[in-house]
Design an enzyme around this catalytic site. Structure first.
Site, mmCIF file in Angstrom:
data_model
loop_
_atom_site.group_PDB
_atom_site.id
_atom_site.type_symbol
_atom_site.label_atom_id
_atom_site.label_comp_id
_atom_site.label_asym_id
_atom_site.label_seq_id
_atom_site.Cartn_x
_atom_site.Cartn_y
_atom_site.Cartn_z
ATOM 1 N N LYS A 58 0.835 -1.203 0.000
ATOM 2 C CA LYS A 58 0.000 0.000 0.000
ATOM 3 C C LYS A 58 0.868 1.251 0.000
ATOM 4 O O LYS A 58 0.563 2.226 -0.682
ATOM 5 C CB LYS A 58 -0.932 0.011 1.216
ATOM 6 C CG LYS A 58 -2.058 -0.978 1.131
ATOM 7 C CD LYS A 58 -2.914 -0.917 2.389
ATOM 8 C CE LYS A 58 -4.077 -1.873 2.330
ATOM 9 N NZ LYS A 58 -4.911 -1.795 3.553
ATOM 10 N N ALA A 100 -1.434 0.668 6.488
ATOM 11 C CA ALA A 100 -1.630 -0.471 7.378
ATOM 12 C C ALA A 100 -2.583 -1.473 6.745
ATOM 13 O O ALA A 100 -3.395 -1.124 5.887
ATOM 14 C CB ALA A 100 -2.191 0.008 8.722
ATOM 15 N N ASP A 101 -2.472 -2.696 7.208
ATOM 16 C CA ASP A 101 -3.433 -3.727 6.839
ATOM 17 C C ASP A 101 -3.529 -4.704 8.002
ATOM 18 O O ASP A 101 -2.520 -5.090 8.584
ATOM 19 C CB ASP A 101 -3.013 -4.468 5.571
ATOM 20 C CG ASP A 101 -4.198 -5.173 4.939
ATOM 21 O OD1 ASP A 101 -4.800 -4.583 4.033
ATOM 22 O OD2 ASP A 101 -4.539 -6.285 5.379
ATOM 23 N N THR A 102 -4.757 -5.082 8.326
ATOM 24 C CA THR A 102 -4.997 -5.999 9.428
ATOM 25 C C THR A 102 -5.556 -7.304 8.883
ATOM 26 O O THR A 102 -6.471 -7.294 8.054
ATOM 27 C CB THR A 102 -5.983 -5.391 10.445
ATOM 28 O OG1 THR A 102 -5.413 -4.175 10.955
ATOM 29 C CG2 THR A 102 -6.256 -6.343 11.592
ATOM 30 N N GLY A 113 -0.080 -5.022 10.017
ATOM 31 C CA GLY A 113 1.181 -4.592 9.439
ATOM 32 C C GLY A 113 1.112 -3.103 9.198
ATOM 33 O O GLY A 113 0.076 -2.589 8.762
#
Length: 179
Positions: A37, A54-56, A91
């Site tokens: 991203k 971010a990515d969850t 992340g």
């Protein structure tokens, strides 16, 4: 984020969150997605600016439970999580005009056994299709079904703000301990 003293603006990044190299596991996937991203950010980063992406993911039984495609998949996800300990992994990637730093935060969450009637009620009334793992800890299912949480509650809500704050202090080499 505002309550933590951050001044920010949000932006939209066109990035496919559904694809990553198949050899990656758990935190590697979350960090890969956050970095991807960040790389997809097209605006010029000016001095003093930091792009945070971010990515969850929810990691359970060696599988990523992302955002469910429909109610049936949401119910499948919640059945997998029922009576199970799983990881919620976010992340994050911090990037300025000259460098970047990627890391992840993991929170262990344990659900009690959930009946199909409870799962169906939650999916029908709370519409969890926009949530990794098909649940929001702050909603009915979290209040009713979570037995234990080890780590950052805010990570499970969507952003590990305390960890992000510390990472920003380090990234900016801020010695005053405030941003």
């Amino acid at each position: 984020m505002e309550d933590a003293g951050f001044s920010f603006r949000t932006g939209i990044i066109d990035y496919d969150e559904e694809n990553w190299p198949p050899h990656l596991r758990g935190s590697e996937i979350a960090e890969y997605l956050a970095t991807g991203k960040s790389c997809a950010w097209k605006e010029k980063i000016l001095p003093g600016q930091i792009v945070i992406t971010a990515d969850t993911i929810v990691w359970c039984h060696e599988t990523v439970l992302g955002k469910p495609a429909d109610d049936n998949q949401a119910m499948q996800f919640l059945r997998l999580l029922s009576g199970c300990r799983h990881e919620v992994i976010t992340g994050l990637c911090l990037r300025d005009s000259t460098r970047s730093h990627t890391f992840s935060v993991t929170t262990n969450v344990t659900f009690k056994e959930l009946g199909d009637d409870e799962i169906s009620y939650y999916v029908r009334h709370y519409r969890p299709l926009d949530k990794a793992g098909a649940y929001g800890i702050q909603e009915w299912i979290g209040l009713r079904g979570i037995r234990r949480i080890e780590g950052s509650y805010y990570n499970v809500v969507g952003m590990p703000v305390s960890d992000l704050y510390d990472a920003l202090l380090h990234f900016t080499e801020n010695k005053s301990r405030t941003i």
